[in-house]
Design an enzyme around this catalytic site. Structure first.
Site, short mmCIF file in Angstrom:
data_model
loop_
_atom_site.label_atom_id
_atom_site.label_comp_id
_atom_site.label_asym_id
_atom_site.label_seq_id
_atom_site.Cartn_x
_atom_site.Cartn_y
_atom_site.Cartn_z
N GLY A 24 0.79 -1.24 0.00
CA GLY A 24 0.00 0.00 0.00
C GLY A 24 0.81 1.28 0.00
O GLY A 24 0.33 2.32 0.45
N ASN A 26 1.62 2.99 -2.62
CA ASN A 26 0.93 3.92 -3.54
C ASN A 26 -0.33 4.47 -2.89
O ASN A 26 -0.65 5.65 -3.06
CB ASN A 26 0.61 3.23 -4.86
CG ASN A 26 1.81 3.17 -5.77
OD1 ASN A 26 2.22 4.17 -6.35
ND2 ASN A 26 2.43 1.99 -5.86
N MET A 102 -3.44 -7.42 -7.00
CA MET A 102 -2.80 -8.49 -7.77
C MET A 102 -3.78 -9.58 -8.21
O MET A 102 -3.46 -10.76 -8.21
CB MET A 102 -1.64 -9.09 -6.97
CG MET A 102 -0.56 -8.06 -6.61
SD MET A 102 0.08 -7.12 -8.02
CE MET A 102 1.20 -8.32 -8.70
N ILE A 104 -6.61 -10.40 -11.47
CA ILE A 104 -7.10 -9.95 -12.77
C ILE A 104 -8.61 -9.76 -12.66
O ILE A 104 -9.33 -10.68 -12.27
CB ILE A 104 -6.74 -10.96 -13.87
CG1 ILE A 104 -5.21 -11.00 -14.02
CG2 ILE A 104 -7.43 -10.61 -15.18
CD1 ILE A 104 -4.70 -12.14 -14.87
N ASN A 119 -4.92 1.88 -13.40
CA ASN A 119 -3.97 0.90 -12.86
C ASN A 119 -2.55 1.46 -13.00
O ASN A 119 -2.27 2.28 -13.88
CB ASN A 119 -4.07 -0.43 -13.61
CG ASN A 119 -3.16 -1.49 -13.02
OD1 ASN A 119 -3.04 -1.62 -11.80
ND2 ASN A 119 -2.48 -2.25 -13.88
N HIS A 121 1.42 -0.01 -13.32
CA HIS A 121 2.14 -1.26 -13.60
C HIS A 121 3.63 -0.98 -13.66
O HIS A 121 4.05 -0.01 -14.30
CB HIS A 121 1.65 -1.86 -14.93
CG HIS A 121 2.32 -3.16 -15.26
ND1 HIS A 121 1.98 -4.34 -14.65
CD2 HIS A 121 3.33 -3.43 -16.11
CE1 HIS A 121 2.75 -5.30 -15.12
NE2 HIS A 121 3.58 -4.78 -16.01
C1 GAR Z 1 3.49 -1.32 -7.31
O1 GAR Z 1 4.85 -1.18 -7.59
C2 GAR Z 1 2.71 -1.56 -8.58
O2 GAR Z 1 3.31 -1.02 -9.71
C3 GAR Z 1 2.67 -3.05 -8.66
O3 GAR Z 1 2.59 -3.51 -7.34
C4 GAR Z 1 3.25 -2.58 -6.49
C5 GAR Z 1 2.38 -2.33 -5.29
O4 GAR Z 1 3.06 -1.61 -4.32
N1 GAR Z 1 1.54 -3.47 -9.43
C6 GAR Z 1 1.54 -4.54 -10.23
O5 GAR Z 1 2.49 -5.29 -10.33
C7 GAR Z 1 0.25 -4.76 -10.98
N2 GAR Z 1 0.42 -5.71 -12.03
P1 GAR Z 1 2.28 -0.93 -3.12
O6 GAR Z 1 1.32 -1.96 -2.54
O7 GAR Z 1 3.36 -0.55 -2.16
O8 GAR Z 1 1.55 0.28 -3.67
#
Ligand code: GAR
Length: 225
Positions: A24, A26, A102, A104, A119, A121
């Site tokens: 989390g 982001n 994570m 789909i 989203n 990525h």
């Molecule tokens: C982020 O880096 C995001 O880009 C990636 O998961 C991480 C989550 O970090 N997302 C994916 O891989 C989606 N396919 P967070 O939970 O610290 O925000």
């Protein structure tokens, strides 16, 4: 006057729901950007498919209600997504932000909320869609990597691109170095893109992303702050 102010902010503030599965970080960047006023929106709820996600702790600290939808509680992904969609409609979300979610999402879900799901990525799409993007890029000897923010459609990591940021990969890098470099960009740009959406500057029309009425190029290494 206070009543009127409340009414005005309710009308103009977008309701945001954030979907997470893990750390989390982001989500935290968004919470901070709402608090600082960079985003004119309100995170109304956090939804997680993982009861142990640290993002749930962050939501709680920020006073944001959270909801857990675990796959094992449902017979199918369709049933799970339907339950999530009903919850989102109950909340009245204007924007659904995937932040390290994570799973789909089913086409029924993405079509129901078309143009309203973002989203992030960790790759320069269309390169390295899917999982393990860092490892794959490094194994391939790439000298750059990055992140992509895009609208979500039924094609995994395939929706229209809004913004990308590149970072270098140096020969002496460990994977952690590259992850940190990419995540710094994520935390910087995801709040910016969400701010655009909440200010009605960002739209998806006929499968293309527009900012201020102008189509965003398919590869957009944006640097507008
Ligand atoms: C982020 O880096 C995001 O880009 C990636 O998961 C991480 C989550 O970090 N997302 C994916 O891989 C989606 N396919 P967070 O939970 O610290 O925000």
């Amino acid at each position: 006057a206070i009543c009127r102010l409340f009414f005005i902010t309710r009308v103009f503030m977008k309701n945001i729901v954030v979907l997470i599965s893990g750390e989390g970080s982001n989500l935290q960047a968004m919470i901070d950007a709402c608090a600082s006023g960079q985003i004119s929106g309100k995170i109304c709820a956090v939804i997680s498919n993982n009861a142990d996600a640290y993002g749930l702790v962050r939501a709680k600290k920020a006073g944001i209600p959270s909801f857990i939808f675990e796959r094992k509680a449902y017979e199918t992904y369709q049933a799970m997504d339907q339950a999530i969609a009903s919850q989102i409609e109950l909340i009245g979300a204007d924007l659904i932000v995937l932040a390290g979610y994570m799973n789909i999402l089913t086409p029924a879900f993405t079509q129901r909320f078309a143009g309203k799901i973002l989203n992030i990525h960790p790759s320069l799409l269309p390169k390295y869609s899917g999982l393990d993007t860092y490892q794959r890029a490094m194994t391939d000897g790439e000298t750059e990597h990055g992140m992509t923010i895009h609208f979500v459609n039924e094609i995994v990591d395939g929706g229209s691109i809004i913004l990308q940021a590149k970072v270098p990969i140096f020969p002496e890098d460990e994977i952690e170095d590259v992850i940190a470099r990419v995540q710094e960009q994520e935390h910087r740009y995801y709040p910016l893109v969400i701010a655009w959406f909440c200010a009605d500057r960002l739209k998806e029309v006929d499968g293309k992303a527009y900012l201020d009425g102008k189509p965003l190029p398919p590869e957009d290494y944006g640097n507008e702050e």
